[in-house]
Design a protein around this motif. Sequence first.
Motif, short mmCIF file in Angstrom:
data_model
loop_
_atom_site.label_atom_id
_atom_site.label_comp_id
_atom_site.label_asym_id
_atom_site.label_seq_id
_atom_site.Cartn_x
_atom_site.Cartn_y
_atom_site.Cartn_z
N PHE A 24 12.25 47.23 -20.19
CA PHE A 24 11.11 47.07 -19.75
C PHE A 24 10.42 45.58 -19.51
CE2 PHE A 24 6.50 46.72 -22.00
CZ PHE A 24 6.10 47.45 -21.17
N GLY A 25 9.94 45.46 -18.35
CA GLY A 25 9.71 44.40 -17.90
C GLY A 25 8.39 43.88 -17.62
N ILE A 26 7.87 42.54 -18.03
CA ILE A 26 6.56 42.22 -17.95
C ILE A 26 6.52 40.87 -17.31
CG2 ILE A 26 5.36 43.58 -19.71
CD1 ILE A 26 5.70 41.37 -21.40
N CYS A 27 5.49 40.53 -16.58
CA CYS A 27 5.11 39.04 -16.18
C CYS A 27 4.75 38.07 -17.11
CB CYS A 27 4.26 38.89 -14.76
SG CYS A 27 5.24 39.95 -13.65
N GLU A 28 5.09 37.04 -17.11
CA GLU A 28 4.51 35.88 -17.96
C GLU A 28 3.01 35.64 -17.83
OE1 GLU A 28 6.22 31.54 -19.54
OE2 GLU A 28 6.16 31.73 -17.12
N GLY A 29 2.60 35.48 -18.61
CA GLY A 29 0.80 35.14 -18.36
C GLY A 29 0.18 36.33 -18.42
N ASN A 30 0.70 37.54 -18.19
CA ASN A 30 -0.17 39.03 -18.19
C ASN A 30 -0.18 39.59 -19.43
OD1 ASN A 30 -0.70 38.67 -15.44
ND2 ASN A 30 1.18 40.07 -14.91
N PRO A 31 -1.26 40.03 -20.12
CA PRO A 31 -1.20 40.57 -21.37
C PRO A 31 -0.34 41.82 -21.61
CG PRO A 31 -3.62 40.19 -20.54
CD PRO A 31 -2.69 40.13 -19.44
N ALA A 32 0.14 41.86 -22.72
CA ALA A 32 1.20 43.02 -22.89
C ALA A 32 0.58 43.10 -24.38
CB ALA A 32 2.45 42.32 -22.76
N PRO A 33 -0.21 44.37 -24.56
CA PRO A 33 -0.50 44.93 -25.93
C PRO A 33 0.83 45.37 -26.47
CG PRO A 33 -1.64 45.76 -23.86
CD PRO A 33 -0.68 45.06 -23.23
N LEU A 34 1.00 45.15 -27.82
CA LEU A 34 2.10 45.65 -28.55
C LEU A 34 2.33 47.19 -28.49
CD1 LEU A 34 2.14 43.36 -31.79
CD2 LEU A 34 3.77 43.35 -29.72
N THR A 35 1.12 47.82 -28.17
CA THR A 35 1.17 49.22 -28.23
C THR A 35 2.20 49.61 -26.81
OG1 THR A 35 -0.76 49.34 -27.07
CG2 THR A 35 -1.09 49.85 -29.40
N GLY A 36 1.82 48.98 -25.83
CA GLY A 36 2.82 49.23 -24.68
C GLY A 36 4.23 48.97 -24.90
N ILE A 37 4.60 47.85 -25.69
CA ILE A 37 5.99 47.67 -26.26
C ILE A 37 6.46 48.64 -26.96
CG2 ILE A 37 7.48 46.10 -27.31
CD1 ILE A 37 5.38 43.69 -25.67
N SER A 38 5.62 49.04 -27.96
CA SER A 38 6.09 49.91 -28.93
C SER A 38 6.41 51.26 -28.05
CB SER A 38 4.56 50.13 -29.92
OG SER A 38 5.07 51.13 -30.95
N ARG A 39 5.53 51.77 -26.96
CA ARG A 39 5.97 53.02 -26.41
C ARG A 39 7.16 52.75 -25.82
NH1 ARG A 39 0.19 53.02 -25.47
NH2 ARG A 39 0.67 52.08 -23.23
N ALA A 40 7.29 51.59 -25.44
CA ALA A 40 8.89 51.60 -24.56
C ALA A 40 9.79 51.67 -25.49
CB ALA A 40 8.62 50.36 -23.66
N PHE A 41 9.66 51.05 -26.67
CA PHE A 41 10.84 51.21 -27.59
C PHE A 41 10.83 52.61 -28.22
CE2 PHE A 41 12.09 50.96 -32.17
CZ PHE A 41 13.41 50.32 -31.98
N SER A 42 9.92 53.25 -28.34
CA SER A 42 9.90 54.75 -28.75
C SER A 42 10.56 55.60 -27.69
CB SER A 42 8.51 55.32 -29.24
OG SER A 42 7.87 54.59 -30.18
N LEU A 43 10.10 55.33 -26.50
CA LEU A 43 10.94 55.99 -25.41
C LEU A 43 12.26 55.79 -25.51
CD1 LEU A 43 10.53 57.68 -23.00
CD2 LEU A 43 10.38 55.83 -21.59
#
Length: 73
Positions: free
Chosen positions: A20-39
């Motif tokens: 799961f990739g994100i760019c530094e400086g862009n907001p990344a809500p924990l809900t999105g990271i949690s969904r990726a982890f669940s997937l």
Amino acid sequence: MKNAISFTIHEKGEGEHLVFGICEGNPAPLTGISRAFSLAQKQKKKSVLAIVNRQGEVVYYSINGLLPKPTNP
């Protein structure tokens, strides 16, 4: 999640990591990271968080678990 990507790394056979990739400086809500982890869990894959910094370098973090939501008494 806006400006986020995910992909699976394939070695021999089926891929065993979901990245799961994100760019530094862009907001990344924990809900999105949690969904990726669940997937990844549903697909029986290991979770990897890839952060792309401003110089274009990528730093990888493995995600081994997330804390459950606290319950209200």
